[in-house]
Design a protein around this motif. Structure first.
Motif, short mmCIF file in Angstrom:
data_model
loop_
_atom_site.label_atom_id
_atom_site.label_comp_id
_atom_site.label_asym_id
_atom_site.label_seq_id
_atom_site.Cartn_x
_atom_site.Cartn_y
_atom_site.Cartn_z
N PHE A 1 38.78 33.97 10.75
CA PHE A 1 37.83 34.17 11.85
C PHE A 1 36.44 34.49 11.31
O PHE A 1 35.44 33.89 11.72
N HIS A 2 36.36 35.42 10.36
CA HIS A 2 35.06 35.80 9.82
C HIS A 2 34.44 34.67 9.01
O HIS A 2 33.22 34.47 9.04
N ARG B 1 30.95 32.96 10.07
CA ARG B 1 29.82 33.07 9.15
C ARG B 1 29.30 31.71 8.71
O ARG B 1 28.08 31.50 8.63
N GLU B 2 30.20 30.75 8.43
CA GLU B 2 29.79 29.51 7.79
C GLU B 2 29.88 28.28 8.70
O GLU B 2 29.20 27.29 8.46
N ARG B 3 30.73 28.33 9.71
CA ARG B 3 30.88 27.18 10.61
C ARG B 3 31.03 27.66 12.05
O ARG B 3 32.05 27.41 12.69
N PRO B 4 30.04 28.36 12.58
CA PRO B 4 30.19 28.95 13.92
C PRO B 4 30.41 27.91 15.01
O PRO B 4 30.96 28.25 16.08
N HIS B 5 30.02 26.66 14.78
CA HIS B 5 30.22 25.62 15.81
C HIS B 5 31.69 25.28 15.98
O HIS B 5 32.07 24.60 16.94
N TYR B 6 32.55 25.77 15.06
CA TYR B 6 33.99 25.55 15.20
C TYR B 6 34.70 26.69 15.93
O TYR B 6 35.92 26.69 16.03
N GLY C 1 34.70 27.23 19.00
CA GLY C 1 35.14 26.79 20.32
C GLY C 1 34.54 27.61 21.45
O GLY C 1 35.13 27.70 22.53
N GLY C 2 33.37 28.20 21.19
CA GLY C 2 32.72 29.01 22.21
C GLY C 2 33.30 30.40 22.36
O GLY C 2 32.92 31.13 23.29
N ASN C 3 34.20 30.80 21.48
CA ASN C 3 34.85 32.11 21.55
C ASN C 3 34.17 33.09 20.61
O ASN C 3 34.06 32.83 19.40
N GLU C 4 33.74 34.19 21.14
CA GLU C 4 32.99 35.16 20.35
C GLU C 4 33.87 36.26 19.78
O GLU C 4 33.56 36.82 18.73
N THR C 5 34.95 36.61 20.45
CA THR C 5 35.79 37.71 19.97
C THR C 5 36.98 37.16 19.20
O THR C 5 37.42 36.01 19.39
N HIS D 1 34.53 37.43 -7.99
CA HIS D 1 34.73 38.12 -6.72
C HIS D 1 34.61 37.13 -5.57
O HIS D 1 33.66 36.35 -5.50
N ALA D 2 35.59 37.16 -4.69
CA ALA D 2 35.53 36.31 -3.50
C ALA D 2 34.50 36.88 -2.53
O ALA D 2 34.22 38.09 -2.53
N ARG D 3 33.95 36.01 -1.71
CA ARG D 3 32.98 36.47 -0.71
C ARG D 3 33.68 37.29 0.36
O ARG D 3 34.74 36.94 0.84
#
Length: 220
Positions: A95-96, A100-105, A107-111, A179-181
């Motif tokens: 989800f994060h 962070r990197e592909r917010p257009h995926y 699906g319009g869901n913010e939570t 270190h992973a992001r």
């Protein structure tokens, strides 16, 4: 997926399990592998041909793809390994990452709750960047009959120790893991993202992973 003919290993990269760090740590060995250069050339030709010549193993390919493409004696001789992750924690990480990197995926869901319910809706159209993280992890490790094909399964929760074990099996000194992001706005305890209903959604969807890999909602 990362294949090394010289060092005789195959790393099966399951999304959101620390695999990017593992790949980065091991990719430097490519320059010491004489097979890397013809493999790179074939990869470029494959790319230019639209992958029609079948020479490239995709980053998140399942182990069965390598079994089908490689000669049996070569595949059997490889040390095959992968890392897995607690399914509930993996969904929070996904989800994060997408936000962070592909917010257009999203699906319009913010939570997280809305996104998870939408993500696990079987009527939703397939989207690669969304669906990669809800493919069963055990699907990456097994053949069509459910037989596990990898030789070692490490865990994200013990990534450094298990990576050292994998390197020992390969026969190399373990390189440093980068270190992973990390999402800066992510809460460390994945359990705080769930209520009983959404925790059960993940439990049902990943039932086979939970059973075969031994995870629980309250795993440390």
């Amino acid at each position: 997926m990362l294949l090394s003919p010289r060092y005789k290993f195959l790393f099966v990269h399951i999304a959101k399990t620390g695999g990017t760090s593992v790949r980065k740590a091991l990719e430097g060995m490519r320059w010491r592998d004489p097979w890397y250069y013809p493999m790179f050339l074939c990869s470029r030709l494959s790319h230019l041909s639209g992958h029609r010549i079948g020479t490239k193993l995709p980053r998140h390919a399942k182990v069965i793809a390598a079994q089908e493409l490689l000669p049996k004696e070569h595949f059997d001789a490889l040390f095959k390994f992968a890392f897995v992750r607690n399914p509930w924690d993996l969904q929070v990480s996904s989800f994060h990452h997408i936000r962070r990197e592909r917010p257009h995926y999203l699906g319009g869901n913010e939570t997280f709750e809305d996104f998870l319910r939408w993500k696990l809706d079987p009527e939703r159209p397939y989207q690669y960047h969304v669906d990669t993280s809800i493919t069963l992890q055990t699907d990456y490790l097994a053949d069509l009959h459910g037989r596990i094909l990898v030789d070692f399964i490490g865990r994200y929760e013990t990534l450094h120790a298990d990576f050292e074990t994998a390197c020992a099996r390969i026969g190399i000194q373990p390189p440093a893991l980068p270190h992973a992001r990390q999402a800066k706005d992510r809460k460390q305890d994945y359990r705080s993202y769930f209520n009983d209903a959404t925790a059960e959604l993940v439990a049902r969807h990943f039932a086979r992973d939970i059973e075969l890999l031994g995870y629980r909602f309250d795993s440390d």
